[in-house]
Design a protein around this motif. Sequence first.
Motif, short mmCIF file in Angstrom:
data_model
loop_
_atom_site.label_atom_id
_atom_site.label_comp_id
_atom_site.label_asym_id
_atom_site.label_seq_id
_atom_site.Cartn_x
_atom_site.Cartn_y
_atom_site.Cartn_z
N ASP A 110 -5.37 3.39 0.48
CA ASP A 110 -4.18 2.54 0.39
C ASP A 110 -3.54 2.49 -0.99
O ASP A 110 -2.52 1.83 -1.18
CB ASP A 110 -4.53 1.10 0.80
CG ASP A 110 -4.87 0.98 2.27
OD1 ASP A 110 -4.34 1.78 3.06
OD2 ASP A 110 -5.69 0.10 2.62
N LYS B 119 -4.10 -5.72 1.18
CA LYS B 119 -5.09 -5.29 2.17
C LYS B 119 -4.89 -5.91 3.55
O LYS B 119 -5.29 -5.33 4.55
CB LYS B 119 -6.50 -5.65 1.66
CG LYS B 119 -6.90 -4.94 0.37
CD LYS B 119 -6.95 -3.43 0.55
CE LYS B 119 -7.42 -2.73 -0.71
NZ LYS B 119 -7.40 -1.26 -0.56
N HIS B 120 -4.28 -7.09 3.63
CA HIS B 120 -4.32 -7.83 4.89
C HIS B 120 -2.97 -8.25 5.45
O HIS B 120 -2.93 -8.85 6.53
CB HIS B 120 -5.18 -9.09 4.71
CG HIS B 120 -6.58 -8.81 4.27
ND1 HIS B 120 -7.51 -8.19 5.06
CD2 HIS B 120 -7.20 -9.04 3.07
CE1 HIS B 120 -8.66 -8.07 4.41
NE2 HIS B 120 -8.49 -8.56 3.20
N ASP C 123 -6.31 -0.64 -6.11
CA ASP C 123 -5.08 -0.91 -5.37
C ASP C 123 -3.92 -0.09 -5.94
O ASP C 123 -3.04 0.35 -5.20
CB ASP C 123 -4.71 -2.40 -5.45
CG ASP C 123 -5.64 -3.27 -4.62
OD1 ASP C 123 -6.52 -2.70 -3.93
OD2 ASP C 123 -5.51 -4.50 -4.67
N PRO D 289 0.82 -1.21 0.00
CA PRO D 289 0.00 0.00 0.00
C PRO D 289 0.85 1.26 0.00
O PRO D 289 1.94 1.29 0.57
CB PRO D 289 -0.82 -0.13 1.29
CG PRO D 289 -0.05 -1.05 2.15
CD PRO D 289 0.66 -1.99 1.24
N HIS E 163 -3.81 -8.87 -4.18
CA HIS E 163 -4.81 -7.97 -3.58
C HIS E 163 -4.98 -8.29 -2.09
O HIS E 163 -5.07 -7.38 -1.26
CB HIS E 163 -6.14 -8.13 -4.31
CG HIS E 163 -7.27 -7.38 -3.68
ND1 HIS E 163 -7.34 -6.00 -3.67
CD2 HIS E 163 -8.38 -7.81 -3.03
CE1 HIS E 163 -8.44 -5.62 -3.04
NE2 HIS E 163 -9.09 -6.70 -2.65
#
Length: 695
Positions: free
Chosen positions: A307, A384-385, A268, A214, A380
């Motif tokens: 992000d 994000k995680h 993204d 990000p 992806h």
Amino acid sequence: MDALDQRISQAFDGKVVRKDLVHRIKKGTNVPTFVLEFLLARYCASDDEAEITAGMEAVLETLQDNYVRPNEANKAQSVVATKGKHRFIDKVHVNYVEKDRRHWAALENFDSRKVAISEKFYRDNDRLLQGGLWCEVTIAYNEIEDDDYAFYIEDLRPIQLSRFSYDQYCEGRDEFSRDDWMDVVLRSVGLEPIKLTQRVKMHFIARLLPLVEPNFNFIELGPRGTGKSYFFSEFSPYSTLISGGQATKATLFYNNQRKKIGLVGFWDTVAFDEVGGIKVKDPDTIQIMKDFMANGRFSRGVEVIADASMAFVGNLDLSVQQIVNSEVYDLFQPLPKEFDLAVMDRFAFYLPGWEMPKNSSEFLTNNYGFITDYLAEAFHYQMKHTNRYEEVSKRIRLGSAVEGRDEKGIKKTVSALIKILHPSAPPSDEEFTEYVAYAVECRRRVKEQMNKRKTDDEFARINLSYFDTNGREVVVYCPESKNADATQEPLRKNIHNPEAATDLPDVYTQDEQAPEMEVAKVKSIQPVATEAGPIMLQDTPQEQHFTIYYGDTGHSYESIVGPYLIAAKVVEIEDPYIRATHQVQNFVRFCEAVLKVSTVRKIVLTTSYDEDTDIKELSERLQELKQSLIELDVELEVKINENLHDREIRIDNGWIIKIGRGLDFFQKPDSWFGIGVTDLTLRKCLETKVDIYTK
């Protein structure tokens, strides 16, 4: 299938496809890669060549019958209305409409925003509600006239992954060594790693970094035809590519009128293709971009956090050796003038695009790789995680020359490389050191160019270094500039008034500091002030009265008028002879010269015509020019004065320029395919007097 094909097919059963089949179909169809791979996985899941040939024909037939092209929306709707229902391949979005208190489906290429859909479809496929999903969808016609919709979805089957298991992805990765996994990733983007050196492999992996990390600011500049934009336009459905054009704060960041976040809130990665062609009209856009690139947040009445990574790709027109050995040019040369040092300092990574091979079929793989959508989904998820930044911070040791933004950029680069190549476990010390050295090099490339541009020593600490596992400090160099004195020790421009600081040497005369290079002699540079304050450094313009003699070369509208356009907003030109084709073309060239000064907002032409003038044709040509200027936010006003005889150019900053022959002082070329046809400085002139003075 080679050994790697067999291993990836076993570890990721049903998630791989033969990449050469994608290349063969892709050349003749304008269809997203992951749509093709879905169909190939269905019809060509075999090693038998006859079955593959039959499967390819089935894929092409399916695309012909079911893929909706944007310009065929009306035909597709008519097919459904006539037949009652039909199966399509299209991207489906599901939106909850508050006013109707229900969900509606929207199909992109079918071009319908109000299609009824059953709850089970979007309940079982989360991504329909989160940006949309490519599907095989059966659309049926609603015969009930009282209903407020014409179509409904009878059946839906996702083409993209509707669910993704990161744990299974990591388990599969554990079956491979680092080098083998790198080859798997490269084959997944269509490349054959056997044909690539280890360094070029790293470069291709680096193109994927903005997809996993990000707020990662990435730039790649290099020759044309190396596939710079492919990774952002075709590889991932979570990235978007802006091809030139105007970049506005409403589109990119936040639309105050609609109260809606821009592209950075939906993707993204936001990538800019042909970055040199970006037009930035509102200075606020750059300021917001700086804030966002620094920390992923900005304020436009509301505080926005997102992000999205930002990637900039473009072309270098000069050779790298010319640039690094030049005191004038740097490797940021193609960037728009609005991209100042503050923007450049936010780049974490500069990929040396000149080291990338040109697109060629010899580099394409015939082996198996991940279905594009599967790997894109993994990236992806990591974006994000997952967060590997702290892990990197605990292991890395950087030298004293590494400053705040250097450190952040280097750590984010290493973090992104680890996400791609080691999603489930930390890298070995040797691998980690390799990533650190690569990250330091690509950040140093940014800092070297800023140091060349800066007139003081703000960015002079370019010898970035790290400590290896033995505690030894290693200074990292960029291979293209290691031995280039013009980059390693750039000459500093004297920005001071020579009379006020006579002890300062003229840096442009120190030829011995720039071997193998002829340093241009230039006039002293002084700040120029306007009512709004200092705006630029420019040679102070003086009154001039001179003659251009018959046969002279080296003159152009830009060389004559350009120095006198400082802070100009309105330029007025009176010339009675803007009638014939070549005269109108001269006026267009004059407008182009004026446009190189960004402050000009209006051009006024006063001209005349005679009985032989084709007024309709002249009007159409000037109208075309007017429209093209409007797109650049410049107004053209045309006036007709039948009694006009004099020729002069008046600028609203006080300068008046009189050219005896007006704009038509160039000789007609002997050939329209000779030197001087397009570059006026090389074209011979007619004799004319030029007077430049102030009011």
